[in-house]
Design a protein around this motif. Structure first.
Motif, PDB file in Angstrom:
ATOM      1  N   TRP A   1       6.239   6.508  -5.291  1.00 58.32           N
ATOM      2  CA  TRP A   1       4.859   6.143  -5.583  1.00 58.32           C
ATOM      3  C   TRP A   1       3.929   7.318  -5.325  1.00 58.32           C
ATOM      4  O   TRP A   1       2.995   7.580  -6.091  1.00 58.32           O
ATOM      5  N   GLN A   2       4.183   8.079  -4.249  1.00 58.84           N
ATOM      6  CA  GLN A   2       3.349   9.241  -3.956  1.00 58.84           C
ATOM      7  C   GLN A   2       3.391  10.255  -5.085  1.00 58.84           C
ATOM      8  O   GLN A   2       2.433  10.988  -5.299  1.00 58.84           O
ATOM      9  N   SER A   3       4.491  10.296  -5.814  1.00 58.42           N
ATOM     10  CA  SER A   3       4.640  11.298  -6.867  1.00 58.42           C
ATOM     11  C   SER A   3       4.038  10.850  -8.199  1.00 58.42           C
ATOM     12  O   SER A   3       3.884  11.674  -9.104  1.00 58.42           O
ATOM     13  N   VAL A   4       3.709   9.561  -8.341  1.00 59.85           N
ATOM     14  CA  VAL A   4       3.209   9.077  -9.631  1.00 59.85           C
ATOM     15  C   VAL A   4       1.876   8.356  -9.538  1.00 59.85           C
ATOM     16  O   VAL A   4       1.350   7.905 -10.560  1.00 59.85           O
TER      17      VAL A   4
ATOM     18  N   TRP B   1      -0.062   4.241 -15.908  1.00 61.98           N
ATOM     19  CA  TRP B   1       1.055   3.524 -16.516  1.00 61.98           C
ATOM     20  C   TRP B   1       0.890   2.016 -16.353  1.00 61.98           C
ATOM     21  O   TRP B   1       0.146   1.543 -15.508  1.00 61.98           O
ATOM     22  N   LEU B   2       1.582   1.307 -17.224  1.00 57.92           N
ATOM     23  CA  LEU B   2       1.607  -0.149 -17.217  1.00 57.92           C
ATOM     24  C   LEU B   2       3.049  -0.594 -16.986  1.00 57.92           C
ATOM     25  O   LEU B   2       3.968   0.223 -16.991  1.00 57.92           O
ATOM     26  N   CYS B   3       3.245  -1.885 -16.796  1.00 56.46           N
ATOM     27  CA  CYS B   3       4.577  -2.381 -16.445  1.00 56.46           C
ATOM     28  C   CYS B   3       5.018  -3.498 -17.381  1.00 56.46           C
ATOM     29  O   CYS B   3       4.195  -4.205 -17.965  1.00 56.46           O
ATOM     30  N   TYR B   4       6.318  -3.632 -17.499  1.00 54.61           N
ATOM     31  CA  TYR B   4       6.870  -4.752 -18.267  1.00 54.61           C
ATOM     32  C   TYR B   4       8.140  -5.265 -17.607  1.00 54.61           C
ATOM     33  O   TYR B   4       8.855  -4.534 -16.908  1.00 54.61           O
ATOM     34  N   GLN B   5       8.417  -6.548 -17.835  1.00 51.61           N
ATOM     35  CA  GLN B   5       9.601  -7.176 -17.246  1.00 51.61           C
ATOM     36  C   GLN B   5       9.858  -8.495 -17.961  1.00 51.61           C
ATOM     37  O   GLN B   5       8.923  -9.208 -18.341  1.00 51.61           O
ATOM     38  N   ARG B   6      11.133  -8.808 -18.176  1.00 49.70           N
ATOM     39  CA  ARG B   6      11.523 -10.105 -18.717  1.00 49.70           C
ATOM     40  C   ARG B   6      12.916 -10.430 -18.191  1.00 49.70           C
ATOM     41  O   ARG B   6      13.767  -9.551 -18.084  1.00 49.70           O
ATOM     42  N   ALA B   7      13.149 -11.664 -17.868  1.00 50.18           N
ATOM     43  CA  ALA B   7      14.447 -12.086 -17.336  1.00 50.18           C
ATOM     44  C   ALA B   7      15.569 -11.683 -18.288  1.00 50.18           C
ATOM     45  O   ALA B   7      15.514 -11.957 -19.495  1.00 50.18           O
TER      46      ALA B   7
ATOM     47  N   CYS C   1       1.205  -4.750 -12.532  1.00 46.76           N
ATOM     48  CA  CYS C   1       1.889  -3.672 -11.803  1.00 46.76           C
ATOM     49  C   CYS C   1       1.620  -3.693 -10.300  1.00 46.76           C
ATOM     50  O   CYS C   1       2.136  -2.836  -9.578  1.00 46.76           O
ATOM     51  N   GLN C   2       0.827  -4.616  -9.825  1.00 45.01           N
ATOM     52  CA  GLN C   2       0.367  -4.545  -8.445  1.00 45.01           C
ATOM     53  C   GLN C   2       1.512  -4.513  -7.439  1.00 45.01           C
ATOM     54  O   GLN C   2       1.452  -3.796  -6.443  1.00 45.01           O
ATOM     55  N   LYS C   3       2.567  -5.272  -7.706  1.00 41.82           N
ATOM     56  CA  LYS C   3       3.693  -5.315  -6.778  1.00 41.82           C
ATOM     57  C   LYS C   3       4.310  -3.927  -6.616  1.00 41.82           C
ATOM     58  O   LYS C   3       4.641  -3.496  -5.511  1.00 41.82           O
ATOM     59  N   LEU C   4       4.439  -3.221  -7.742  1.00 38.28           N
ATOM     60  CA  LEU C   4       4.998  -1.873  -7.677  1.00 38.28           C
ATOM     61  C   LEU C   4       4.018  -0.905  -7.037  1.00 38.28           C
ATOM     62  O   LEU C   4       4.405  -0.047  -6.230  1.00 38.28           O
ATOM     63  N   ARG C   5       2.762  -1.015  -7.372  1.00 40.49           N
ATOM     64  CA  ARG C   5       1.769  -0.080  -6.851  1.00 40.49           C
ATOM     65  C   ARG C   5       1.568  -0.240  -5.349  1.00 40.49           C
ATOM     66  O   ARG C   5       1.162   0.709  -4.668  1.00 40.49           O
TER      67      ARG C   5
ATOM     68  N   GLY D   1       8.264   0.813 -15.836  1.00 39.43           N
ATOM     69  CA  GLY D   1       6.947   1.371 -16.101  1.00 39.43           C
ATOM     70  C   GLY D   1       6.914   2.224 -17.353  1.00 39.43           C
ATOM     71  O   GLY D   1       7.912   2.840 -17.725  1.00 39.43           O
ATOM     72  N   PHE D   2       5.748   2.234 -18.023  1.00 39.01           N
ATOM     73  CA  PHE D   2       5.592   3.109 -19.173  1.00 39.01           C
ATOM     74  C   PHE D   2       4.221   3.774 -19.130  1.00 39.01           C
ATOM     75  O   PHE D   2       3.239   3.202 -18.655  1.00 39.01           O
TER      76      PHE D   2
END
Length: 474
Positions: A386-389, A394-400, A375-379, A438-439
């Motif tokens: 971002w200020q609101s969360v 939470w953790l992150c997921y992504q797939r092409a 998640c570092q890129k998002l964080r 994010g979840f």
């Protein structure tokens, strides 16, 4: 507090504000606002005889025709105007005529909060700040943002400097208890206290950060929404020694007045959105609708997190297939990059050219496998969202080629047949399959404790929990 009397009596008794304001238009300890933030910031001031605009206060554009600011910024002896579009840079924007609307309580007392109605149609400046839904009130320690056209420097012994900034300055400060300041006013400044004690305001203070009278009227922002209007500073000659005060927009009588006067729709809280639904559907299709009541997770600072339990109000005897909550063994064996999880939902399954999201829904429940990612890129993204969360877990997921859509929020994130998360957001609201999603991390101890305690569901046993329950092995 020595110079406080001069400021307060001048500022709120209606004596010429310019004497103080002209010298002190600044945010102390601030920085240049980002070009994409505070675009709604407005300057309020007077039109000089030579046709030039002389700003006296700040303000916030909350609708196409409406500015929210402080009442003491208005002076009937001046030709008052508002300057829209002052940020992101000098030499831009539009100076407009405005009509004041003052808040008067049921005893005909004026409070230091004001709406300015733009007299001609505004079609060029359409970025507004959203009013708070006031679902989670500000508490001591919450970090809020203030802004103004301000110097970032102080003189010796914190003496206020007299320069100004052509660029809008932003600074973060913290909500503090107002008791000390209220007691001081009540005991030492009787006339001022009598003229202000009936108002509703909150206080903020942070080391090396302060506002000044020229910043009055500027918005106090929390999690990207407007919670207050800057009203006064505690010391007119020395910065960073006293708390500052702001009008509490979430006070019911202020919010009702703002909405009634402007016609702006009332901001919906999460509960408003939930209770506006007919109900939840069990079994989905065909299924049946049921009534429920919400249970929100609040942390020890009174902040609501984006995870919720819905309690069915009537016994459920028809639908008895449940998702098994994770045993959270991954607390000892954390998710790793590449772990495959399953998501599901009824939202749109299509996208247009260049991955543009296409609204829609599907009759059949859609399932997809995706992968846990870092998640570092998002964080690292310094956005309003971002200020609101940032306080959430939470953790992150992504797939092409795989993504969720608006409407899939709340769906379960499943790993090895057990519930590990709740889908909460897609990182790009306009384009699919370009950013991670994010979840909420159900296995975070404070979330799991809350779920188990609220529902009465037995805590899932880990493999180690079963082993250590044995008397002996062998």
């Amino acid at each position: 507090m020595g110079g406080m009397t001069r400021l307060l009596l001048l500022l709120w008794a209606g004596v010429t504000v310019g004497t103080v304001v002209d010298l002190q238009k600044r945010i102390i300890g601030g920085h240049d606002c980002e070009k994409t933030e505070r675009v709604y910031h407005v300057q309020v001031g007077k039109l000089l005889s030579n046709g030039k605009f002389d700003f006296q206060c700040g303000g916030s554009l909350i609708g196409a025709q409406w500015i929210l600011t402080a009442a003491h910024c208005w002076n009937d002896t001046w030709i008052m105007r508002a300057h829209l579009g002052v940020h992101p840079g000098p030499g831009q924007g539009t100076i407009v005529e405005v009509t004041p609307h003052f808040f008067m309580d049921n005893q005909i007392r004026k409070h230091d909060i004001m709406l300015l109605e733009i007299t001609k149609r505004n079609i060029h400046h359409t970025t507004f700040i959203q009013l708070s839904d006031c679902g989670s009130p500000l508490t001591v320690g919450d970090e809020v943002q203030i802004a103004g056209h301000a110097s970032t420097t102080m003189g010796p012994n914190n003496i206020r400097d007299h320069d100004t900034s052509l660029t809008l300055q932003c600074a973060n400060t913290e909500v503090v208890d107002c008791t000390e300041l209220r007691t001081c006013l009540e005991n030492n400044y009787i006339l001022f206290w009598a003229s202000r004690s009936y108002e509703h305001w909150l206080c903020c203070q942070k080391d090396k950060v302060d506002a000044s009278p020229g910043d009055s009227g500027g918005g106090v922002v929390f999690k990207g929404k407007l919670y207050g209007v800057h009203s006064f500073t505690g010391n007119p000659t020395h910065a960073c020694v006293e708390a500052a005060g702001f009008m509490d927009v979430c006070k019911e009588e202020y919010m009702d007045w703002i909405l009634d006067t402007t016609g702006i729709p009332r901001p919906q809280t999460l509960w408003d959105k939930v209770k506006g639904c007919v109900g939840a559907r069990l079994g989905v299709r065909p299924g049946r609708l049921v009534e429920f009541k919400p249970n929100f997770f609040m942390d020890n600072k009174g902040r609501r997190h984006d995870i919720m339990l819905l309690e069915l109000t009537k016994p459920n005897t028809d639908h008895k297939k449940y998702e098994v909550v994770s045993k959270c063994e991954y607390l000892s064996f954390p998710f790793e990059k590449g772990d495959e999880v399953q998501i599901a939902g009824h939202a749109s399954t299509t996208k247009g050219p260049n991955n543009i999201r296409v609204p829609g829904e599907t009759v059949k429940l859609q399932c997809a496998n995706t992968e846990v990612v870092n998640c570092q890129k998002l964080r690292n993204c310094q956005s309003v969202y971002w200020q609101s969360v940032e306080h959430e877990h939470w953790l992150c997921y992504q797939r092409a080629g795989v993504d969720t859509s608006p409407g899939d929020s709340g769906g379960g994130v499943v790993f090895n047949g057990m519930l590990y998360g709740v889908h909460v957001f897609t990182s790009n609201p306009t384009h699919a399959c370009v950013e991670a999603a994010g979840f909420m991390d159900v296995c975070k101890e404070e979330y799991m404790d809350w779920i188990v305690k609220t529902t009465g569901i037995p805590r899932p046993k880990t493999f180690w929990g079963k082993v250590k329950g044995c008397v002996s092995c062998g």
